[in-house]
Structures are given as structure tokens and as C-alpha cells.
Scaffold this active site. Structure first.
Site, short mmCIF file in Angstrom:
data_model
loop_
_atom_site.label_atom_id
_atom_site.label_comp_id
_atom_site.label_asym_id
_atom_site.label_seq_id
_atom_site.Cartn_x
_atom_site.Cartn_y
_atom_site.Cartn_z
N GLU A 72 -3.55 7.28 1.20
CA GLU A 72 -4.49 6.88 0.35
C GLU A 72 -5.89 7.22 1.09
OE1 GLU A 72 -5.95 3.49 -2.84
OE2 GLU A 72 -5.33 2.91 -1.03
N LYS A 82 -4.95 6.28 -9.98
CA LYS A 82 -4.85 4.68 -9.62
C LYS A 82 -4.88 3.75 -10.84
CE LYS A 82 -5.15 1.55 -6.17
NZ LYS A 82 -6.04 1.31 -4.82
N CYS A 118 -1.06 2.43 -3.34
CA CYS A 118 -1.30 1.11 -2.59
C CYS A 118 -1.22 -0.14 -3.58
CB CYS A 118 -2.69 1.16 -2.36
SG CYS A 118 -3.40 0.16 -0.84
#
Length: 294
Positions: free
Chosen positions: A55, A129, A168
Site C-alpha cells: 500500500e 479502500k 491494510c
């Protein structure tokens, strides 16, 4: 290809050779030098069906002050370069995530967007995300949240892999993975910039997502230091039984593993826990009974 295309996916099968490139972040490095270094790292991977980067390796996961200045669009030369890397490697290439703006959006909108290229260099999927890290600061203050889970069918000569994309902090939210598992996902790819201070969460949650969904998990983390935050490394590749196939320490490294989806299918058949999900209950709102007395 329409990135929003919805269709029935073939079941996962065969074997997929995966390489996860754990990158060391250096905040003093010029962006063009970082891109050149990434090219060298990926070129040195050798043959693989799927290559994964972390990321925000270009921007820095904690370099909040420079995100807006260094944000790019999907038409950026950076993505042209990454497309060429995928084509040169003749591999599926999850190039990590980037701070991305879109011309059609509000001027203030920016997303933490993952990109996936196919072996011809075509952009096959993006994922914004969904869960933003930082509570009232950090990502919630600076970027927009995604609202669309993403699943993609990876096809090679030897394998079909129904793959879920996440990033993440998403790892902490099991409902995302259970939701996309209903689409047949057998692999979850998770690029990250996870700090060392909570690295045991990173390791444990990755195994938990693999076990509870009986899927492979590829976790590709950063290492190094970003804005005085020590990054955790410890990228790992986990099978559907929760066993670790490959794991890094804190050094820059390339993890490799062969994912056998036929063996995964055998696990799912011999221990068919996913068949016992009660989606009918969880889809119904207001059914929880609060017991006030024993």
C-alpha cells in the site's frame, strides 16, 4: 473491459505462483528514484503468475502532508509505467495502492486506490479502500471512503483464482471478507503499510481471515520508517487452513509461494464450514434479542 462488470465467476482451480514484494520505505528518496527502485525489485522477481506490491509505496502511508501534492490520476504516467511492467513480466500485477483523484469527482475527493493489471498490461480492476485508518485524523480527514467491494477473476494457463481486493485497515473488518466470500473468493490480496507496533494484529488477523473464509491470503506490507513511524514488514502468505506458506521479517524481501486451489477445494469439501452460514439471519435487521433477565 468494464471494471464494474458483474457476471458469474468460474470456480477457482489449479496452481498460482505468487510473489509479494516487501518494500523498504525511505522518506528521503525522490519519487522518481523510488519508482526506478521498484522497477528493479519487480524485474528481479523472476517468473510469477501474480506479483503484489504494498500500500502507498509511492506516497508513504503516514506522509499525510504530501498526499494531496503527490496524488495522481488513473491517466498518470505512473500507471502507464506499471502497465508496461505487467506486460513485460507477462504476469498479473497488483501494483499496490495510490492516492488517486478523478476528474469527474469533487475537487477535494481523493481515494486510497489499489490497481490490478493483467498480463497484457490492461487495467483490470481498481479498489477504493473502504475502511479509513486514523479515527478522526489521518485518512478520514484527508480522503474519501470507497463503498464498493471488489472481486476479480484471475485467469492463467494453469489456474483460475477468484480474488478479493482489500487494503491494510480493511483487515480488521471480517464482514468485508465474509461478504465477498459469497462471490466465491478463494484468494484475498491485502497490500498494507502496517506499523510495527501492532504487527501481531497483522499476523493474527491475516490467519483469521484465511481460516474463517477458507481462502488463501497474501499480505504485502511495507518496512522502513515513514514520518517517524516504524513500519512492520512481516508480509505473509497464508493458506485456507491458516498455515503460513511464506513469511518475511523486517528486511526488504520477496516472498514466494505456490497456491494450490485444488487442495483448497478439497479442504472446503472435507470441512464444509462455509455451507453452514446463516445469511438469512444476518440479512434480517432488528432480529437481535436483548436479554434483560436470565
Amino acid at each position: 473491459m468494464n471494471l464494474m462488470e458483474v457476471r458469474e465467476l468460474a470456480p477457482s482451480r489449479g496452481q498460482l505462483d505468487v510473489a509479494a514484494v516487501q518494500v523498504k520505505f525511505d522518506s528521503t528518496e525522490l519519487l522518481e528514484d523510488r519508482i526506478s527502485r521498484i522497477q528493479d525489485l519487480v524485474s528481479g522477481v523472476g517468473k510469477a503468475d501474480l506479483i503484489v506490491l504494498p500500500e502507498l509505496w509511492l506516497h508513504g502511508g503516514f506522509s499525510y502532508d504530501s498526499w494531496r501534492k503527490n496524488a495522481i490520476s488513473l491517466e498518470s504516467e505512473v500507471f502507464t509505467f506499471l502497465s508496461e511492467v505487467a506486460r513485460d513480466k507477462k504476469a498479473w500485477f497488483h501494483a499496490g495502492s495510490f492516492m488517486v483523484t478523478e476528474p469527474s469527482s469533487a475537487a477535494s475527493d481523493m481515494w486510497n486506490t489499489s490497481v490490478l493489471f493483467d498480463p497484457t498490461g490492461s487495467l483490470r480492476a481498481t479498489y477504493k479502500k473502504i475502511h479509513r485508518f486514523g479515527f478522526s485524523d489521518g485518512e478520514p480527514k484527508l480522503i474519501a471512503a470507497g463503498d464498493e467491494p471488489r472481486v476479480v477473476e484471475l485467469q492463467t494457463e494453469r489456474a483460475t483464482a477468484i480474488t478479493g481486493l482489500s487494503t491494510c485497515y480493511d483487515l480488521r473488518f471480517p464482514e468485508l471478507y465474509r461478504h465477498i466470500s459469497a462471490e466465491g473468493t478463494a484468494l484475498n490480496v491485502i497490500p498494507a503499510c502496517w506499523p510495527l507496533t501492532r504487527i501481531q494484529h497483522w499476523q493474527t488477523l491475516g490467519r483469521a481471515r484465511a481460516i474463517e473464509n477458507q481462502s488463501f491470503v497474501v499480505q504485502c506490507n511495507m518496512t522502513g520508517v515513514d514520518q517517524e513511524v516504524e513500519l512492520g514488514g512481516h508480509s505473509q502468505i497464508v493458506d485456507g487452513n491458516g498455515d503460513i506458506l511464506a513469511q518475511a521479517d523486517k528486511e526488504e524481501a520477496v516472498l514466494r509461494a505456490t497456491l494450490n486451489f485444488d487442495s483448497l477445494n478439497e479442504l472446503r469439501s472435507s470441512f464444509p464450514v462455509l455451507n453452514d452460514r446463516r445469511a438469512d439471519i444476518w440479512a434480517a435487521k432488528g432480529k437481535t434479542v436483548i436479554a434483560s433477565h436470565l
